[in-house]
Design a protein around this motif. Sequence first.
Motif, short mmCIF file in Angstrom:
data_model
loop_
_atom_site.label_atom_id
_atom_site.label_comp_id
_atom_site.label_asym_id
_atom_site.label_seq_id
_atom_site.Cartn_x
_atom_site.Cartn_y
_atom_site.Cartn_z
N ASN A 86 45.20 51.50 37.63
CA ASN A 86 43.92 51.01 37.48
C ASN A 86 43.48 49.59 36.55
OD1 ASN A 86 41.68 53.72 38.54
ND2 ASN A 86 43.01 54.77 36.75
N MET A 87 44.45 48.90 36.50
CA MET A 87 43.86 47.99 35.38
C MET A 87 43.75 46.14 36.50
SD MET A 87 48.04 47.47 34.05
CE MET A 87 48.19 45.65 33.62
N TYR A 88 43.97 47.30 37.65
CA TYR A 88 43.05 46.14 38.75
C TYR A 88 41.46 45.77 39.54
CZ TYR A 88 47.37 43.85 37.75
OH TYR A 88 48.69 43.41 37.15
N MET A 128 37.74 45.06 31.16
CA MET A 128 38.11 45.57 29.61
C MET A 128 39.08 45.78 29.20
SD MET A 128 37.97 49.39 31.24
CE MET A 128 38.32 50.35 30.00
N ILE A 129 40.27 45.78 29.97
CA ILE A 129 41.65 45.71 29.70
C ILE A 129 41.78 43.62 29.39
CG2 ILE A 129 44.62 45.25 31.09
CD1 ILE A 129 42.91 48.27 31.09
N ASP A 168 39.78 58.05 34.93
CA ASP A 168 39.26 57.75 35.84
C ASP A 168 37.39 57.72 35.22
OD1 ASP A 168 41.50 57.27 37.79
OD2 ASP A 168 41.63 59.03 38.50
N GLU A 169 37.72 59.18 34.94
CA GLU A 169 36.33 59.27 34.38
C GLU A 169 35.53 57.77 33.58
OE1 GLU A 169 35.88 63.77 34.20
OE2 GLU A 169 36.36 62.93 32.88
N GLN A 170 36.56 57.37 32.57
CA GLN A 170 35.44 56.41 31.55
C GLN A 170 36.10 55.41 32.66
OE1 GLN A 170 38.74 54.98 28.50
NE2 GLN A 170 37.51 55.98 27.39
N LEU A 171 36.70 54.66 34.18
CA LEU A 171 36.23 53.46 34.25
C LEU A 171 35.49 53.81 34.89
CD1 LEU A 171 40.19 52.98 35.20
CD2 LEU A 171 38.85 51.07 33.32
N ALA A 172 34.78 54.94 35.34
CA ALA A 172 33.94 55.04 36.20
C ALA A 172 32.56 54.54 35.88
CB ALA A 172 33.32 56.57 36.55
#
Length: 284
Positions: A86-88, A128-129, A168-172
């Motif tokens: 999920n870095m990109y 965010m990264i 995944d939930e946080q990134l959403a």
Amino acid sequence: MLKRFILCIYFFLVAVSAFSQDEGVFWKISGKDLETSSYLFGTIHIMCEDDFQISQQVSKRLGIADALVMEVDLDDPALYGNMMENMYNEDGQKITDFLSETEYEKIRNFLKERTGMDMDQMQRMRPMILMSLIYPNLLECETMAFESELMKLAKAENISVLGLESVDEQLAFFEQIPLKEQYRSFFNYTENLEQGKEEFRKLLSSYREEDIAQLLELVTESPEYMDYKEVLVDKRNENWIKTMGAMMQKGTMFFAVGAGHLAGEKGLIRLLKKEGYLLERVYL
């Protein structure tokens, strides 16, 4: 490096006492139908090593807990792979799609000078990264994180480590913010680093004073949170309450989340009280 890098992300990601519900970062949760009490501890995700300490009140309560529960389970063996996946940006968008050539060169030079990293190799990296890479520059010291230190204490006592949400939930939640605005916030941080340092000093001061109302105000006034408090703070708090309730039915939980999640009408302290729990401040 990666562990620190993961912990830094959670920088974004910042009850009622007999005296004031706007003070206090450590709370005992009891009442309702709980057989045992649990605890809620507000953290600040990174601070200078020389300033860092864990109160005996905190370590004592953690030592009797059945589980340490953080925003995400940083002890999950699958976390590394999940973070790498999920870095990109999912659809291949690049930072150069949203910033001018001049702005991009400024960021490229900034990162090269501050971190030694080449922005040309990270153009598709999520904002965010990228933002997490510059947080250590706000302190200019060797840093420590509550989450990693609390995990060490938990492991020493064979205490389970859990999470309130998945990566995944946080990134959403972050994906609800347009990429253009996220990259703009990142650029503004690099352009106004001295202002960022001053704001972070205020954040640290408020944390030391356990002024959680001020902490919430400072966090939600920062560029990455401004206009998105409902998405990044309030909604997550509401989601966590149900999860916390289910966990507390199983034993003594030690919840450790960013202190910015504690205060306010939709903060965890008031939401828990509305659910019928008794919140008592534990003085550090």
